[in-house]
Design a protein around this motif. Structure first.
Motif, mmCIF file in Angstrom:
data_model
loop_
_atom_site.group_PDB
_atom_site.id
_atom_site.type_symbol
_atom_site.label_atom_id
_atom_site.label_comp_id
_atom_site.label_asym_id
_atom_site.label_seq_id
_atom_site.Cartn_x
_atom_site.Cartn_y
_atom_site.Cartn_z
ATOM 1 N N PRO A 153 0.845 -0.979 -0.096
ATOM 2 C CA PRO A 153 -0.084 0.042 0.241
ATOM 3 C C PRO A 153 0.843 1.319 -0.008
ATOM 4 N N GLN A 154 0.297 2.373 -0.702
ATOM 5 C CA GLN A 154 1.010 3.452 -0.506
ATOM 6 C C GLN A 154 0.493 4.676 0.459
ATOM 7 N N GLN A 181 11.412 1.571 -0.786
ATOM 8 C CA GLN A 181 10.043 1.281 -0.996
ATOM 9 C C GLN A 181 9.288 1.120 0.132
ATOM 10 N N LEU A 182 9.590 0.680 1.217
ATOM 11 C CA LEU A 182 8.981 0.700 2.419
ATOM 12 C C LEU A 182 8.583 2.084 2.912
ATOM 13 N N ALA A 183 9.387 3.023 2.791
ATOM 14 C CA ALA A 183 9.435 4.452 2.955
ATOM 15 C C ALA A 183 8.036 4.933 2.352
ATOM 16 N N GLY A 184 7.538 4.435 1.270
ATOM 17 C CA GLY A 184 6.377 4.905 0.434
ATOM 18 C C GLY A 184 5.036 4.509 1.010
ATOM 19 N N ALA A 206 17.850 6.848 5.992
ATOM 20 C CA ALA A 206 17.985 8.474 5.534
ATOM 21 C C ALA A 206 18.027 8.692 4.024
ATOM 22 N N ALA A 207 18.365 7.845 3.152
ATOM 23 C CA ALA A 207 18.643 8.046 1.885
ATOM 24 C C ALA A 207 17.009 7.962 1.349
ATOM 25 N N ALA A 208 16.150 7.304 2.064
ATOM 26 C CA ALA A 208 14.969 6.927 1.717
ATOM 27 C C ALA A 208 13.984 8.443 1.799
ATOM 28 N N GLY A 209 14.548 9.331 2.512
ATOM 29 C CA GLY A 209 14.117 10.608 2.791
ATOM 30 C C GLY A 209 13.194 10.672 4.278
ATOM 31 N N LEU A 210 13.777 9.547 5.268
ATOM 32 C CA LEU A 210 13.141 9.654 6.355
ATOM 33 C C LEU A 210 13.983 10.214 7.510
ATOM 34 N N LYS A 221 20.082 -4.679 24.128
ATOM 35 C CA LYS A 221 20.530 -3.903 23.070
ATOM 36 C C LYS A 221 20.720 -2.755 23.464
ATOM 37 N N ARG A 222 22.164 -1.804 22.733
ATOM 38 C CA ARG A 222 22.343 -0.698 23.018
ATOM 39 C C ARG A 222 21.360 0.108 22.603
ATOM 40 N N GLU A 223 21.011 0.118 21.394
ATOM 41 C CA GLU A 223 20.235 0.880 20.473
ATOM 42 C C GLU A 223 19.247 0.443 19.558
ATOM 43 N N CYS A 224 18.235 1.169 19.213
ATOM 44 C CA CYS A 224 17.427 0.595 18.142
ATOM 45 C C CYS A 224 16.920 1.894 17.475
ATOM 46 N N LEU A 225 16.296 1.762 16.286
ATOM 47 C CA LEU A 225 16.170 2.840 15.328
ATOM 48 C C LEU A 225 14.442 3.054 15.253
ATOM 49 N N ARG A 226 14.103 4.496 15.112
ATOM 50 C CA ARG A 226 13.027 4.607 14.434
ATOM 51 C C ARG A 226 13.283 5.743 13.341
ATOM 52 N N ALA A 227 12.307 5.855 12.641
ATOM 53 C CA ALA A 227 12.482 6.631 11.388
ATOM 54 C C ALA A 227 11.103 7.279 10.682
ATOM 55 N N ILE A 228 11.060 8.743 10.829
ATOM 56 C CA ILE A 228 9.660 9.195 10.664
ATOM 57 C C ILE A 228 9.593 9.922 9.207
ATOM 58 N N ARG A 229 8.448 9.712 8.527
ATOM 59 C CA ARG A 229 8.232 10.465 7.292
ATOM 60 C C ARG A 229 7.573 11.679 7.758
ATOM 61 N N GLY A 230 8.141 12.785 7.564
ATOM 62 C CA GLY A 230 7.645 14.322 7.812
ATOM 63 C C GLY A 230 6.475 14.479 7.261
ATOM 64 N N GLU A 231 5.773 15.134 7.802
ATOM 65 C CA GLU A 231 4.433 15.621 7.200
ATOM 66 C C GLU A 231 4.582 16.478 5.863
ATOM 67 N N GLY A 232 4.052 16.284 4.849
ATOM 68 C CA GLY A 232 3.993 17.107 3.698
ATOM 69 C C GLY A 232 5.185 16.660 2.895
ATOM 70 N N THR A 233 6.009 15.492 3.314
ATOM 71 C CA THR A 233 7.170 15.112 2.371
ATOM 72 C C THR A 233 6.861 13.794 1.814
ATOM 73 N N GLN A 234 7.556 13.901 0.692
ATOM 74 C CA GLN A 234 7.265 12.737 -0.569
ATOM 75 C C GLN A 234 8.541 11.982 -0.372
ATOM 76 N N PRO A 235 8.437 10.543 0.195
ATOM 77 C CA PRO A 235 9.831 9.759 0.247
ATOM 78 C C PRO A 235 10.177 9.216 -1.007
#
Ligand SMILES: C[S@@+](CC[C@H](N)C(=O)[O-])C[C@H]1O[C@@H](n2cnc3c(N)ncnc32)[C@H](O)[C@@H]1O
Length: 235
Positions: A153-154, A181-184, A206-210, A221-235
């Protein structure tokens, strides 16, 4: 790593169930030689990395996309949270190597979310496709398919749980191309979470625009990640 045949439960050996320190269980995947969830606390990881990492526990109507469904520990943690808050949950997951239903049952027995009718119906139907459940304000769809060739889904997901096996053993779901693809699939403001904090995963996100954030990891585990799609951005 050989590609599993789709929709045939792994039957070569009975997977070993692992009791984890928070009282929840996970199991070893005989195919990948890795545990499905954290040995340091399977439910704790699901709750911390995925449910809270994506802020699904705060969302009034979460729509979750998961790669891959595994033993359903993340699903049950999300289900229990949504049910406790009385909010609607839409959950779509991909899984190309469904574990035996008996394993899902044993791992979930007496555990978080296991009493919910959505989980009980899943156990009855697993792994017969299409697995679509609509009950008590929950819609669950599990696609028994390779997510790499799926028609995703997009602009849909408020949360994306990127939970493949490790990048070493299951590299195809961590490539920059697939991550893009996932960022989309994320709706504006949507959040992807993953237990991996590897540099190449961070760079792909980051390269996917997140907007990538490192967070403290779950126990072990020391760290994990989250990556946000900004409002109004197109990944
Ligand atoms: C770490 S386990 C997921 C654990 C799961 N999220 C849970 O809560 O129990 C990774 C899962 O991703 C699935 N997987 C790996 N590559 C996949 C692909 N290309 N398409 C669909 N599923 C995949 C594996 O079969 C495995 O069940």
């Amino acid at each position: 790593m050989s590609q599993p045949s789709i929709n045939q439960p792994s039957t070569t050996q009975s997977p070993e169930i692992i009791q984890t320190p928070d009282g929840s269980r996970t199991a070893m995947s005989t195919r990948y030689g890795e545990a499905y969830g954290s040995r340091h606390g399977a439910h704790t990881q699901a709750r911390h990395v995925f449910v809270e990492g994506t802020e699904t526990h705060l969302h009034p109507a979460p729509r979750v996309l998961e790669i891959g469904f595994g033993l359903g520990v993340n699903f049950r943690a999300t289900l229990a949270d949504a049910a406790a808050r009385g909010v609607r949950l839409e959950y779509m997951a991909y899984e190309f190597d469904p574990a035996p239903a008996e394993l899902l049952r044993e791992v979930s027995e007496g555990e978080v979310g296991a009493e919910h009718p959505a989980w009980q119906q899943l156990l009855e139907q697993w792994p017969h496709a299409p697995l679509e459940i609509e009950t008590e304000n929950v819609r669950l769809t599990v696609y028994f398919a390779d997510v790499l060739t799926a028609d995703l889904p997009q602009d849909w997901a408020t949360a994306l749980y990127l939970d493949g096996f490790s990048p070493t053993r299951n590299p195809e779901v961590w490539t920059p191309e697939f991550v893009a693809q996932l960022a989309g699939t994320l709706a504006p403001g949507g959040i992807l979470a993953t237990y991996s904090a590897a540099g190449h995963v961070r760079r792909s996100l980051a390269a996917a625009g997140l907007e990538v954030e490192r967070r403290p990891g779950a126990t072990g585990k020391r760290e994990c990640l989250r990556a946000i799609r900004g409002e109004g951005t197109q990944p």
